[in-house]
Design a protein around this motif. Structure first.
Motif, PDB file in Angstrom:
ATOM      1  N   VAL A 135      15.521  -2.680  11.651  1.00  0.00           N
ATOM      2  CA  VAL A 135      15.656  -1.359  11.040  1.00  0.00           C
ATOM      3  C   VAL A 135      14.401  -1.132  10.218  1.00  0.00           C
ATOM      4  CG1 VAL A 135      16.956   0.093   9.452  1.00  0.00           C
ATOM      5  CG2 VAL A 135      18.167  -1.475  10.974  1.00  0.00           C
ATOM      6  N   GLY A 136      13.613  -0.117  10.590  1.00  0.00           N
ATOM      7  CA  GLY A 136      12.360   0.056   9.860  1.00  0.00           C
ATOM      8  C   GLY A 136      11.520   1.206  10.360  1.00  0.00           C
ATOM      9  N   SER A 137      10.258   1.151  10.007  1.00  0.00           N
ATOM     10  CA  SER A 137       9.330   2.257  10.229  1.00  0.00           C
ATOM     11  C   SER A 137       8.661   2.180  11.588  1.00  0.00           C
ATOM     12  CB  SER A 137       8.251   2.240   9.138  1.00  0.00           C
ATOM     13  OG  SER A 137       7.575   0.996   9.167  1.00  0.00           O
ATOM     14  N   ALA A 138       8.210   3.329  12.057  1.00  0.00           N
ATOM     15  CA  ALA A 138       7.409   3.435  13.276  1.00  0.00           C
ATOM     16  C   ALA A 138       6.299   4.444  13.019  1.00  0.00           C
ATOM     17  CB  ALA A 138       8.278   3.887  14.451  1.00  0.00           C
ATOM     18  N   ASN A 139       5.059   3.999  13.152  1.00  0.00           N
ATOM     19  CA  ASN A 139       3.900   4.861  12.911  1.00  0.00           C
ATOM     20  C   ASN A 139       2.981   4.893  14.109  1.00  0.00           C
ATOM     21  OD1 ASN A 139       4.592   5.330  10.174  1.00  0.00           O
ATOM     22  ND2 ASN A 139       3.491   3.492   9.514  1.00  0.00           N
ATOM     23  N   THR A 140       2.099   5.864  14.112  1.00  0.00           N
ATOM     24  CA  THR A 140       0.923   5.817  14.964  1.00  0.00           C
ATOM     25  C   THR A 140      -0.254   5.437  14.082  1.00  0.00           C
ATOM     26  OG1 THR A 140       1.788   7.501  16.459  1.00  0.00           O
ATOM     27  CG2 THR A 140      -0.583   7.120  16.487  1.00  0.00           C
ATOM     28  N   ASP A 141      -0.978   4.386  14.464  1.00  0.00           N
ATOM     29  CA  ASP A 141      -2.129   3.921  13.698  1.00  0.00           C
ATOM     30  C   ASP A 141      -3.406   4.578  14.214  1.00  0.00           C
ATOM     31  OD1 ASP A 141      -0.400   2.256  12.374  1.00  0.00           O
ATOM     32  OD2 ASP A 141      -1.031   0.433  13.423  1.00  0.00           O
ATOM     33  N   ILE A 142      -4.189   5.128  13.295  1.00  0.00           N
ATOM     34  CA  ILE A 142      -5.529   5.614  13.623  1.00  0.00           C
ATOM     35  C   ILE A 142      -6.501   4.634  12.980  1.00  0.00           C
ATOM     36  CG2 ILE A 142      -7.164   7.519  13.456  1.00  0.00           C
ATOM     37  CD1 ILE A 142      -4.765   9.397  13.250  1.00  0.00           C
ATOM     38  N   ARG A 153     -13.158   0.729  12.793  1.00  0.00           N
ATOM     39  CA  ARG A 153     -13.903  -0.428  12.297  1.00  0.00           C
ATOM     40  C   ARG A 153     -15.160   0.062  11.593  1.00  0.00           C
ATOM     41  NH1 ARG A 153     -12.270  -5.379  13.956  1.00  0.00           N
ATOM     42  NH2 ARG A 153     -14.286  -6.252  13.327  1.00  0.00           N
ATOM     43  N   ALA A 154     -15.436  -0.504  10.409  1.00  0.00           N
ATOM     44  CA  ALA A 154     -16.614  -0.129   9.634  1.00  0.00           C
ATOM     45  C   ALA A 154     -17.184  -1.377   8.957  1.00  0.00           C
ATOM     46  CB  ALA A 154     -16.266   0.929   8.589  1.00  0.00           C
ATOM     47  N   ARG A 155     -18.397  -1.273   8.472  1.00  0.00           N
ATOM     48  CA  ARG A 155     -19.011  -2.418   7.804  1.00  0.00           C
ATOM     49  C   ARG A 155     -18.172  -2.862   6.618  1.00  0.00           C
ATOM     50  NH1 ARG A 155     -22.767  -2.775   3.756  1.00  0.00           N
ATOM     51  NH2 ARG A 155     -23.043  -0.509   3.756  1.00  0.00           N
ATOM     52  N   ARG A 156     -17.624  -1.888   5.909  1.00  0.00           N
ATOM     53  CA  ARG A 156     -16.725  -2.183   4.790  1.00  0.00           C
ATOM     54  C   ARG A 156     -15.892  -0.943   4.506  1.00  0.00           C
ATOM     55  NH1 ARG A 156     -18.752   0.509   0.494  1.00  0.00           N
ATOM     56  NH2 ARG A 156     -20.994   0.962   0.486  1.00  0.00           N
ATOM     57  N   ALA A 157     -14.827  -1.105   3.740  1.00  0.00           N
ATOM     58  CA  ALA A 157     -14.004   0.036   3.341  1.00  0.00           C
ATOM     59  C   ALA A 157     -14.743   0.871   2.303  1.00  0.00           C
ATOM     60  CB  ALA A 157     -12.678  -0.453   2.768  1.00  0.00           C
ATOM     61  N   PRO A 158     -14.574   2.184   2.321  1.00  0.00           N
ATOM     62  CA  PRO A 158     -15.290   3.025   1.344  1.00  0.00           C
ATOM     63  C   PRO A 158     -14.749   2.859  -0.067  1.00  0.00           C
ATOM     64  CG  PRO A 158     -13.784   4.348   2.666  1.00  0.00           C
ATOM     65  CD  PRO A 158     -13.787   2.974   3.266  1.00  0.00           C
ATOM     66  N   GLN A 159     -15.621   2.996  -1.040  1.00  0.00           N
ATOM     67  CA  GLN A 159     -15.241   3.066  -2.440  1.00  0.00           C
ATOM     68  C   GLN A 159     -14.792   4.499  -2.762  1.00  0.00           C
ATOM     69  OE1 GLN A 159     -15.221   0.279  -4.455  1.00  0.00           O
ATOM     70  NE2 GLN A 159     -15.705  -0.767  -2.522  1.00  0.00           N
ATOM     71  N   ILE A 179      -6.228   3.398   9.108  1.00  0.00           N
ATOM     72  CA  ILE A 179      -6.626   2.008   8.886  1.00  0.00           C
ATOM     73  C   ILE A 179      -8.130   1.859   9.038  1.00  0.00           C
ATOM     74  CG2 ILE A 179      -6.307  -0.381   9.626  1.00  0.00           C
ATOM     75  CD1 ILE A 179      -3.633   0.489  10.854  1.00  0.00           C
ATOM     76  N   THR A 180      -8.748   1.263   8.021  1.00  0.00           N
ATOM     77  CA  THR A 180     -10.160   0.884   8.098  1.00  0.00           C
ATOM     78  C   THR A 180     -10.254  -0.630   8.133  1.00  0.00           C
ATOM     79  OG1 THR A 180     -10.856   2.835   6.844  1.00  0.00           O
ATOM     80  CG2 THR A 180     -12.414   1.009   6.982  1.00  0.00           C
ATOM     81  N   THR A 216      -3.790   3.513   4.573  1.00  0.00           N
ATOM     82  CA  THR A 216      -3.073   4.607   3.924  1.00  0.00           C
ATOM     83  C   THR A 216      -2.014   5.113   4.904  1.00  0.00           C
ATOM     84  OG1 THR A 216      -5.040   5.272   2.678  1.00  0.00           O
ATOM     85  CG2 THR A 216      -3.258   6.886   2.859  1.00  0.00           C
ATOM     86  N   VAL A 217      -0.772   5.229   4.431  1.00  0.00           N
ATOM     87  CA  VAL A 217       0.336   5.595   5.304  1.00  0.00           C
ATOM     88  C   VAL A 217       0.911   6.948   4.904  1.00  0.00           C
ATOM     89  CG1 VAL A 217       2.653   4.971   6.093  1.00  0.00           C
ATOM     90  CG2 VAL A 217       0.931   3.186   5.747  1.00  0.00           C
ATOM     91  N   ALA A 218       1.053   7.845   5.879  1.00  0.00           N
ATOM     92  CA  ALA A 218       1.819   9.078   5.719  1.00  0.00           C
ATOM     93  C   ALA A 218       3.184   8.823   6.351  1.00  0.00           C
ATOM     94  CB  ALA A 218       1.110  10.240   6.408  1.00  0.00           C
TER      95      ALA A 218
END
Length: 300
Positions: A6-13, A16-22, A95-96, A106-108
């Motif tokens: 029983v739980g969530s179902a998402n579509t992930d976007i 890939r990047a050198r690093r996550a943004p600040q 997702i980054t 970040t999840v909507a």
């Protein structure tokens, strides 16, 4: 079936990047990928690939994202009789993934936030183990735990993302699965004191606490014993689905009659294997891959 998720179902976007943004920064990344995800759907797929009979109870919207998730669950052989369709957006995760394999998400929540106790199955025939997470409403988690516990079903909760648990939920849990950060938030103990923190949670009435420790492996604690499982060495590509793989495989092994030490070993190996491929569900190993990799793993 033996496992109900029983739980969530998402579509992930996923990018890939050198690093996550600040904060306030833009970082250029590679091509975006649109993939099925969500902690509930991920764990259901992991359990099914590990050989369990699995049913999934969750919610999708009626939009362009929903077919991505539904197709993936269907291809994994998961029973979807309890999958609801609601007139709201489906859940989406942004997702980054950095060069070192770490991720920021970040999840909507969308339809996941509307999954209610009314959407739960009316009967639990054939279910031996219930697996849940915390990307759905607290009231729904509690209702599912109450109903399944009354039916003699084992209740497992992956308390991710971390949030306080209602007092009445603790004694319903046979197994609580957390990472070191979630353990610290739930126990109030500093990170790095996992065994003591896990033991402190046992005083709230639950059966066992299992803690995933990334590169340090995992541990399990109950009232009498501590199990320590070293990490399975791999070259990390992407950690996105590792925790969900661990939870799904652990539940599948327990539902198959394995003792905790054996299930912990299989889950740890499977979680490591998932880090060697890109994505969440696409990276999850099959039963035969897990069995092949178990050779040489050990537990203390």
């Amino acid at each position: 079936m033996s496992v109900l998720v029983v739980g969530s179902a998402n579509t992930d976007i996923l990018v890939r990047a050198r690093r996550a943004p600040q904060p306030g920064e833009t970082v250029l990344g590679g091509d975006a990928q649109v993939l099925p995800g969500g902690k509930g759907a991920n764990q259901a797929v992991a359990a099914a690939r590990a050989g369990a009979e699995v049913a999934f109870c969750g919610a999708l919207g009626r939009d362009t994202f929903a077919p991505v998730v539904r197709q993936a669950l269907t291809e994994a052989g998961i029973d979807l009789r309890y999958l609801r369709e609601l007139d709201v957006p489906s859940g989406v995760a942004l997702i980054t993934i950095s060069e070192d394999g770490e991720n920021s998400i970040t999840v909507a929540s969308g339809a996941n936030a509307r999954l209610s106790a009314d959407d739960l199955p009316e009967r639990w025939d054939g279910v031996t183990h219930l697996l849940m997470q915390q990307e759905i409403p607290e009231a729904t988690v509690l209702a599912a735990a109450q109903r399944t516990k009354a039916a003699g079903i084992k209740v497992l909760l992956n308390a991710a993302p971390a949030r306080p648990l209602p007092a009445e939920l603790w004694p319903l849990l046979d197994v609580l699965i957390v990472n070191e950060h979630e353990l610290a938030q739930l126990s109030g103990a500093p990170e790095g004191q996992e065994e003591g923190a896990a033991r402190s949670l046992l005083g709230r009435g639950l059966g066992r606490v299992i803690v995933t420790l990334g590169g340090r492996g995992s541990l399990a604690v109950d009232g009498e014993q501590v199990w320590r499982q070293p990490a399975h060495p791999v070259q990390v590509i992407d950690t996105t689905g590792a925790g969900d793989t661990f939870c799904g495989v652990l539940t599948a092994w327990l539902a198959g009659g394995a003792e905790l030490a054996e299930a912990l070993r299989a889950a740890s190996v499977a979680g490591a294997l998932a880090c060697t491929r890109l994505g969440a569900q696409a990276a999850m190993p099959t039963h035969s891959e897990i069995e092949a990799a178990l050779t040489g793993s050990a537990i203390d």
